[in-house]
Scaffold this motif. Sequence first.
Motif, mmCIF file in Angstrom:
data_model
loop_
_atom_site.group_PDB
_atom_site.id
_atom_site.type_symbol
_atom_site.label_atom_id
_atom_site.label_comp_id
_atom_site.label_asym_id
_atom_site.label_seq_id
_atom_site.Cartn_x
_atom_site.Cartn_y
_atom_site.Cartn_z
ATOM 1 N N ILE A 166 93.369 -12.513 3.970
ATOM 2 C CA ILE A 166 92.365 -11.737 3.249
ATOM 3 C C ILE A 166 92.409 -12.198 1.792
ATOM 4 C CG2 ILE A 166 91.567 -9.441 2.562
ATOM 5 C CD1 ILE A 166 93.042 -8.358 5.068
ATOM 6 N N SER A 167 91.297 -12.704 1.300
ATOM 7 C CA SER A 167 91.205 -13.220 -0.072
ATOM 8 C C SER A 167 90.066 -12.514 -0.786
ATOM 9 C CB SER A 167 90.958 -14.729 -0.060
ATOM 10 O OG SER A 167 92.017 -15.416 0.563
ATOM 11 N N LYS A 168 90.378 -11.997 -1.965
ATOM 12 C CA LYS A 168 89.397 -11.219 -2.731
ATOM 13 C C LYS A 168 89.340 -11.765 -4.155
ATOM 14 C CE LYS A 168 88.455 -6.341 -3.889
ATOM 15 N NZ LYS A 168 87.054 -6.265 -3.523
ATOM 16 N N HIS A 169 88.121 -11.920 -4.662
ATOM 17 C CA HIS A 169 87.986 -12.317 -6.058
ATOM 18 C C HIS A 169 87.321 -11.197 -6.867
ATOM 19 C CE1 HIS A 169 84.233 -14.231 -4.263
ATOM 20 N NE2 HIS A 169 83.707 -13.399 -5.147
ATOM 21 N N ALA A 170 87.598 -11.210 -8.142
ATOM 22 C CA ALA A 170 86.968 -10.257 -9.061
ATOM 23 C C ALA A 170 85.516 -10.678 -9.281
ATOM 24 C CB ALA A 170 87.716 -10.241 -10.389
ATOM 25 N N PRO A 171 84.640 -9.738 -9.612
ATOM 26 C CA PRO A 171 83.236 -10.097 -9.856
ATOM 27 C C PRO A 171 83.073 -11.242 -10.869
ATOM 28 C CG PRO A 171 83.445 -7.727 -9.726
ATOM 29 C CD PRO A 171 84.856 -8.288 -9.689
ATOM 30 N N GLU A 172 83.922 -11.275 -11.887
ATOM 31 C CA GLU A 172 83.814 -12.345 -12.892
ATOM 32 C C GLU A 172 84.275 -13.705 -12.353
ATOM 33 O OE1 GLU A 172 87.510 -9.846 -13.953
ATOM 34 O OE2 GLU A 172 85.442 -9.453 -13.355
ATOM 35 N N SER A 173 84.971 -13.712 -11.217
ATOM 36 C CA SER A 173 85.370 -14.966 -10.564
ATOM 37 C C SER A 173 84.452 -15.311 -9.398
ATOM 38 C CB SER A 173 86.810 -14.863 -10.054
ATOM 39 O OG SER A 173 87.706 -14.710 -11.133
ATOM 40 N N MET A 186 90.917 -22.740 12.202
ATOM 41 C CA MET A 186 90.330 -21.476 11.766
ATOM 42 C C MET A 186 89.604 -20.895 12.978
ATOM 43 S SD MET A 186 87.494 -20.402 8.909
ATOM 44 C CE MET A 186 88.315 -21.092 7.495
ATOM 45 N N VAL A 187 90.149 -19.819 13.510
ATOM 46 C CA VAL A 187 89.549 -19.156 14.676
ATOM 47 C C VAL A 187 88.249 -18.489 14.262
ATOM 48 C CG1 VAL A 187 89.910 -17.390 16.452
ATOM 49 C CG2 VAL A 187 91.836 -18.800 15.681
ATOM 50 N N GLY A 188 88.231 -17.939 13.059
ATOM 51 C CA GLY A 188 87.036 -17.295 12.535
ATOM 52 C C GLY A 188 87.166 -17.084 11.047
ATOM 53 N N GLY A 189 86.038 -17.032 10.382
ATOM 54 C CA GLY A 189 86.009 -16.758 8.949
ATOM 55 C C GLY A 189 84.812 -15.880 8.642
ATOM 56 N N TRP A 190 85.033 -14.845 7.843
ATOM 57 C CA TRP A 190 83.975 -13.882 7.534
ATOM 58 C C TRP A 190 83.937 -13.625 6.040
ATOM 59 C CZ3 TRP A 190 87.650 -13.587 11.290
ATOM 60 C CH2 TRP A 190 87.202 -13.671 12.605
ATOM 61 N N HIS A 191 82.741 -13.308 5.538
ATOM 62 C CA HIS A 191 82.537 -13.023 4.117
ATOM 63 C C HIS A 191 81.950 -11.630 3.970
ATOM 64 C CE1 HIS A 191 80.162 -14.036 0.217
ATOM 65 N NE2 HIS A 191 81.287 -13.412 -0.054
ATOM 66 N N ASP A 192 82.689 -10.784 3.296
ATOM 67 C CA ASP A 192 82.237 -9.439 2.940
ATOM 68 C C ASP A 192 81.698 -9.542 1.518
ATOM 69 O OD1 ASP A 192 82.052 -6.784 2.128
ATOM 70 O OD2 ASP A 192 84.197 -6.389 2.268
ATOM 71 N N VAL A 198 87.724 -12.975 4.909
ATOM 72 C CA VAL A 198 88.734 -12.730 5.934
ATOM 73 C C VAL A 198 88.715 -13.942 6.859
ATOM 74 C CG1 VAL A 198 89.465 -11.226 7.819
ATOM 75 C CG2 VAL A 198 88.362 -10.237 5.804
ATOM 76 N N MET A 199 89.896 -14.541 7.047
ATOM 77 C CA MET A 199 90.002 -15.718 7.899
ATOM 78 C C MET A 199 91.135 -15.524 8.890
ATOM 79 S SD MET A 199 89.385 -18.451 4.883
ATOM 80 C CE MET A 199 89.492 -17.251 3.593
ATOM 81 N N LEU A 200 90.913 -15.973 10.118
ATOM 82 C CA LEU A 200 91.945 -15.918 11.146
ATOM 83 C C LEU A 200 92.332 -17.350 11.481
ATOM 84 C CD1 LEU A 200 93.638 -14.179 13.099
ATOM 85 C CD2 LEU A 200 91.775 -14.441 14.753
ATOM 86 N N TRP A 201 93.611 -17.664 11.287
ATOM 87 C CA TRP A 201 94.141 -19.010 11.499
ATOM 88 C C TRP A 201 95.023 -19.036 12.737
ATOM 89 C CZ3 TRP A 201 92.142 -22.516 8.293
ATOM 90 C CH2 TRP A 201 91.683 -22.108 7.031
ATOM 91 N N ASP A 202 94.981 -20.143 13.451
ATOM 92 C CA ASP A 202 95.851 -20.365 14.606
ATOM 93 C C ASP A 202 96.646 -21.632 14.319
ATOM 94 O OD1 ASP A 202 97.089 -20.790 17.036
ATOM 95 O OD2 ASP A 202 95.254 -20.719 18.221
ATOM 96 N N GLY A 203 97.948 -21.460 14.103
ATOM 97 C CA GLY A 203 98.803 -22.606 13.805
ATOM 98 C C GLY A 203 100.203 -22.140 13.472
ATOM 99 N N SER A 204 101.008 -23.061 13.013
ATOM 100 C CA SER A 204 102.369 -22.711 12.608
ATOM 101 C C SER A 204 102.360 -22.209 11.166
ATOM 102 C CB SER A 204 103.295 -23.918 12.732
ATOM 103 O OG SER A 204 102.960 -24.900 11.765
#
Length: 103
Positions: free
Chosen positions: A8-15, A45-51, A58-64
């Motif tokens: 889960i990665s979130k940026h500030a409005p100014e970024s 990347m199993v899936g990636g979504w943008h809110d 939100v990204m779902l990764w499959d790996g080590s």
Amino acid sequence: SNMLFMQISKHAPESCPLNNQKAMKASKDLMAKLEQLTKKHGIKMVGGWHDAANHRFVMLWDGSFEALMKLSMEPEMLAWGALHNTEAFPVMTLEESAKLFLK
């Protein structure tokens, strides 16, 4: 061994790339190389979504875990990541959880 990791990665409005040229460049650079980088490190990347309303990805990764860390240290990922607060954690499917916990 492979695991699922939720990021889960979130940026500030100014970024936000819409308000910030540095963020726009970082986002474009990462998207241009993401497929190549995931292949390089053997992570999918199993899936990636943008809110969009909450400036959150939100990204779902499959790996080590090692593959996820190596991916995160690539220059394009570092540049993008510097503009985000990110958390990543292992997850399991509900089916896996039921087998493990609902005995």
